[in-house]
Design a protein around this motif. Structure first.
Motif, PDB file in Angstrom:
ATOM      1  N   TYR A 174      24.496 -55.615  45.717  1.00  0.00           N
ATOM      2  CA  TYR A 174      23.932 -54.617  45.770  1.00  0.00           C
ATOM      3  C   TYR A 174      24.797 -53.829  44.717  1.00  0.00           C
ATOM      4  O   TYR A 174      25.896 -54.086  44.433  1.00  0.00           O
ATOM      5  N   GLU A 175      24.167 -52.792  44.056  1.00  0.00           N
ATOM      6  CA  GLU A 175      24.967 -51.758  43.024  1.00  0.00           C
ATOM      7  C   GLU A 175      24.280 -50.247  42.945  1.00  0.00           C
ATOM      8  O   GLU A 175      23.050 -50.173  43.160  1.00  0.00           O
ATOM      9  N   SER A 176      25.225 -49.441  42.887  1.00  0.00           N
ATOM     10  CA  SER A 176      24.806 -48.044  42.795  1.00  0.00           C
ATOM     11  C   SER A 176      24.352 -47.782  41.430  1.00  0.00           C
ATOM     12  O   SER A 176      24.684 -48.425  40.414  1.00  0.00           O
ATOM     13  N   PRO A 177      23.450 -46.757  41.157  1.00  0.00           N
ATOM     14  CA  PRO A 177      22.913 -46.335  39.879  1.00  0.00           C
ATOM     15  C   PRO A 177      23.915 -46.007  38.614  1.00  0.00           C
ATOM     16  O   PRO A 177      23.965 -46.486  37.656  1.00  0.00           O
ATOM     17  N   HIS A 178      25.095 -45.395  39.263  1.00  0.00           N
ATOM     18  CA  HIS A 178      26.293 -45.111  38.134  1.00  0.00           C
ATOM     19  C   HIS A 178      27.227 -46.186  37.813  1.00  0.00           C
ATOM     20  O   HIS A 178      27.912 -45.914  36.760  1.00  0.00           O
ATOM     21  N   ARG A 179      27.026 -47.292  38.585  1.00  0.00           N
ATOM     22  CA  ARG A 179      28.076 -48.536  37.956  1.00  0.00           C
ATOM     23  C   ARG A 179      26.907 -49.496  37.483  1.00  0.00           C
ATOM     24  O   ARG A 179      27.810 -50.709  37.180  1.00  0.00           O
ATOM     25  N   LEU A 180      25.803 -49.410  37.526  1.00  0.00           N
ATOM     26  CA  LEU A 180      24.991 -50.508  37.348  1.00  0.00           C
ATOM     27  C   LEU A 180      25.189 -51.177  35.911  1.00  0.00           C
ATOM     28  O   LEU A 180      25.350 -52.334  35.850  1.00  0.00           O
ATOM     29  N   LYS A 181      25.280 -50.287  34.855  1.00  0.00           N
ATOM     30  CA  LYS A 181      25.351 -50.588  33.679  1.00  0.00           C
ATOM     31  C   LYS A 181      26.646 -51.604  33.207  1.00  0.00           C
ATOM     32  O   LYS A 181      26.583 -52.442  32.623  1.00  0.00           O
ATOM     33  N   LYS A 182      27.769 -50.808  33.854  1.00  0.00           N
ATOM     34  CA  LYS A 182      29.021 -51.246  33.826  1.00  0.00           C
ATOM     35  C   LYS A 182      28.862 -52.799  34.444  1.00  0.00           C
ATOM     36  O   LYS A 182      29.680 -53.878  33.736  1.00  0.00           O
ATOM     37  N   THR A 183      28.285 -53.032  35.413  1.00  0.00           N
ATOM     38  CA  THR A 183      28.446 -54.285  36.155  1.00  0.00           C
ATOM     39  C   THR A 183      27.718 -55.139  35.244  1.00  0.00           C
ATOM     40  O   THR A 183      27.879 -56.533  35.214  1.00  0.00           O
ATOM     41  N   LEU A 184      26.348 -54.954  34.855  1.00  0.00           N
ATOM     42  CA  LEU A 184      25.635 -55.638  34.051  1.00  0.00           C
ATOM     43  C   LEU A 184      26.272 -56.255  32.693  1.00  0.00           C
ATOM     44  O   LEU A 184      26.168 -57.280  32.311  1.00  0.00           O
ATOM     45  N   ASP A 185      26.879 -55.166  32.108  1.00  0.00           N
ATOM     46  CA  ASP A 185      27.871 -55.530  30.837  1.00  0.00           C
ATOM     47  C   ASP A 185      28.890 -56.598  31.152  1.00  0.00           C
ATOM     48  O   ASP A 185      29.326 -57.556  30.377  1.00  0.00           O
ATOM     49  N   ALA A 186      29.525 -56.634  32.425  1.00  0.00           N
ATOM     50  CA  ALA A 186      30.364 -57.471  32.582  1.00  0.00           C
ATOM     51  C   ALA A 186      29.966 -58.736  33.070  1.00  0.00           C
ATOM     52  O   ALA A 186      30.224 -59.887  32.748  1.00  0.00           O
ATOM     53  N   MET A 187      28.714 -58.893  33.825  1.00  0.00           N
ATOM     54  CA  MET A 187      27.943 -59.985  33.986  1.00  0.00           C
ATOM     55  C   MET A 187      27.705 -60.839  32.803  1.00  0.00           C
ATOM     56  O   MET A 187      27.971 -62.016  32.675  1.00  0.00           O
ATOM     57  N   LEU A 188      27.343 -59.934  31.704  1.00  0.00           N
ATOM     58  CA  LEU A 188      26.832 -60.739  30.473  1.00  0.00           C
ATOM     59  C   LEU A 188      28.194 -61.298  29.554  1.00  0.00           C
ATOM     60  O   LEU A 188      27.880 -62.366  29.150  1.00  0.00           O
ATOM     61  N   GLU A 189      29.232 -60.731  29.771  1.00  0.00           N
ATOM     62  CA  GLU A 189      30.528 -61.113  29.307  1.00  0.00           C
ATOM     63  C   GLU A 189      30.755 -62.447  29.910  1.00  0.00           C
ATOM     64  O   GLU A 189      31.167 -63.383  29.235  1.00  0.00           O
ATOM     65  N   HIS A 190      30.781 -62.314  31.300  1.00  0.00           N
ATOM     66  CA  HIS A 190      31.408 -63.434  31.784  1.00  0.00           C
ATOM     67  C   HIS A 190      30.496 -64.542  32.523  1.00  0.00           C
ATOM     68  O   HIS A 190      30.666 -65.850  32.562  1.00  0.00           O
ATOM     69  N   PRO A 226      33.407 -55.417  42.931  1.00  0.00           N
ATOM     70  CA  PRO A 226      34.421 -54.576  42.928  1.00  0.00           C
ATOM     71  C   PRO A 226      34.138 -53.400  41.886  1.00  0.00           C
ATOM     72  O   PRO A 226      33.330 -53.515  41.015  1.00  0.00           O
ATOM     73  N   ARG A 227      34.792 -52.331  42.022  1.00  0.00           N
ATOM     74  CA  ARG A 227      34.571 -51.012  41.286  1.00  0.00           C
ATOM     75  C   ARG A 227      35.219 -51.196  39.602  1.00  0.00           C
ATOM     76  O   ARG A 227      35.016 -50.802  38.776  1.00  0.00           O
ATOM     77  N   ASP A 228      36.444 -51.490  39.910  1.00  0.00           N
ATOM     78  CA  ASP A 228      37.448 -51.598  38.730  1.00  0.00           C
ATOM     79  C   ASP A 228      37.407 -52.895  38.086  1.00  0.00           C
ATOM     80  O   ASP A 228      36.972 -53.974  38.350  1.00  0.00           O
ATOM     81  N   LYS A 229      37.550 -52.528  36.753  1.00  0.00           N
ATOM     82  CA  LYS A 229      37.097 -53.543  35.683  1.00  0.00           C
ATOM     83  C   LYS A 229      38.155 -54.979  36.062  1.00  0.00           C
ATOM     84  O   LYS A 229      37.382 -56.006  35.903  1.00  0.00           O
ATOM     85  N   LYS A 230      39.403 -54.873  36.309  1.00  0.00           N
ATOM     86  CA  LYS A 230      39.969 -56.265  36.437  1.00  0.00           C
ATOM     87  C   LYS A 230      39.495 -56.906  37.586  1.00  0.00           C
ATOM     88  O   LYS A 230      39.221 -58.208  37.754  1.00  0.00           O
ATOM     89  N   PRO A 231      39.394 -56.299  38.933  1.00  0.00           N
ATOM     90  CA  PRO A 231      38.857 -56.881  40.044  1.00  0.00           C
ATOM     91  C   PRO A 231      37.551 -57.494  40.068  1.00  0.00           C
ATOM     92  O   PRO A 231      37.208 -58.378  40.476  1.00  0.00           O
ATOM     93  N   LEU A 232      36.913 -56.363  39.174  1.00  0.00           N
ATOM     94  CA  LEU A 232      35.232 -57.160  38.771  1.00  0.00           C
ATOM     95  C   LEU A 232      35.283 -58.333  37.840  1.00  0.00           C
ATOM     96  O   LEU A 232      34.683 -59.307  38.310  1.00  0.00           O
ATOM     97  N   ALA A 233      36.173 -58.439  36.915  1.00  0.00           N
ATOM     98  CA  ALA A 233      36.298 -59.718  36.211  1.00  0.00           C
ATOM     99  C   ALA A 233      36.815 -61.047  37.082  1.00  0.00           C
ATOM    100  O   ALA A 233      35.932 -61.953  36.973  1.00  0.00           O
TER     101      ALA A 233
END
Length: 293
Positions: free
Chosen positions: A172-188, A149-156
């Motif tokens: 799969y992930e797009s380049p402009h959302r990659l860092k945000k998704t990895l940050d969330a993965m690291l957190e959860h 998911p793109r947004d923070k809460k649904p992603l969490a």
């Protein structure tokens, strides 16, 4: 009632829906069978006709091409089913790789199966599986999860649902959302091993392997380019339920702390209470009453 399909027994009543894999980058990955099938069918249904027309031109395929995508699938899908029932054979293709995987083609397949229309796969390239087999991570058990998911809460919420999966995860992930998704993965999920694979089968094919934190540091120096397949290590066996001492991870938490853990992870109060109740095998109402006195 069990429905039996004999894919290679002559069909006389209906046409056949062929699911034809196309290259994910390198045109040499197009199979002889795929080319022959695209030449022999009466119609090709494509997600993006402009993209597919380039492929057909390269292989000198002149079969009629029509559009079938997320925004017209209801009208176009019913027409394609009608043509199949009339006896025409149709090839379904996506922009790249296997059709019907994270793709509106899955709906067309379901409709065809319901009508008793033969559905035949023409295998070929697939980005997720190609990335998995070069990742260096376990391949005996894996799960494809599509795009996060793109947004923070649904992603969490999405990450929390997947955090105890023991098999290797593919997404799969797009380049402009990659860092945000990895940050969330690291957190959860914590600092798991991961492979970031991009430009598969193309000149600049690249696999970056390391922990999530190492890959985030790599991206600070090497900004993301192109679409990514992420292959992520699954949870350790039993890690979803047990801590290192053999106790449940939440065993030392008060009920309110247990609920707060999920709220801090991005869930709303209602969903956090539901998760805590599931962990403890308690009725949701009892947990709600206990933490809302």
């Amino acid at each position: 009632m069990v429905q039996i399909q004999k894919s290679f027994k002559e069909q006389t009543k209906y046409g056949t829906l062929y699911l034809v894999a196309t290259p994910i980058g390198n045109l040499e990955d197009m199979t002889f069978r795929a080319i022959r099938t695209l030449k022999e069918v009466q119609l090709i249904a494509a997600e993006d006709t402009r993209q597919t027309r380039k492929l057909l031109t390269h292989f000198e395929i002149s079969t009629r091409l029509v559009s079938y995508h997320e925004h017209n699938k209801q009208a176009s899908g019913s027409e394609l089913i009608r043509l199949l029932i009339e006896g025409q054979s149709i090839a379904l293709v996506s922009d790249a790789g296997l059709p019907a995987v994270s793709d509106p083609g899955a709906d067309l397949v379901a409709d065809a199966v319901e009508q008793g229309i033969p559905v035949v796969p023409i295998p070929g390239a697939n980005a997720a599986l190609s990335a998995l087999i070069i990742s260096g991570l376990p391949t005996d058990r894996f799960m494809f999860t599509g795009f996060p998911p793109r947004d923070k809460k649904p992603l969490a919420e999405w990450l929390i649902r997947l955090q105890h999966q023991e098999g290797t995860l593919m997404l799969y992930e797009s380049p402009h959302r990659l860092k945000k998704t990895l940050d969330a993965m690291l957190e959860h999920w914590g600092d798991r091993r991961i492979a970031m694979v991009r430009e598969l089968t193309k000149r600049h094919e690249e696999a970056a392997r390391g922990t999530i934190s190492e890959c985030l540091a790599f991206l600070e120096v090497n900004p993301p380019l192109g679409e990514y397949c992420l292959i992520v290590e699954g949870a350790a066996s039993g890690a979803g339920d047990l801590a290192n001492n053999g106790e449940t991870w939440w065993g030392s938490l008060e009920l309110e702390q247990h609920v707060a853990h999920y709220e801090n992870g991005g869930l709303d109060r209602k969903e956090a209470i539901k998760k805590a109740a599931q962990d403890r095998g308690l009725p949701k109402r009892d947990v709600y009453n206990a933490v809302n006195r």
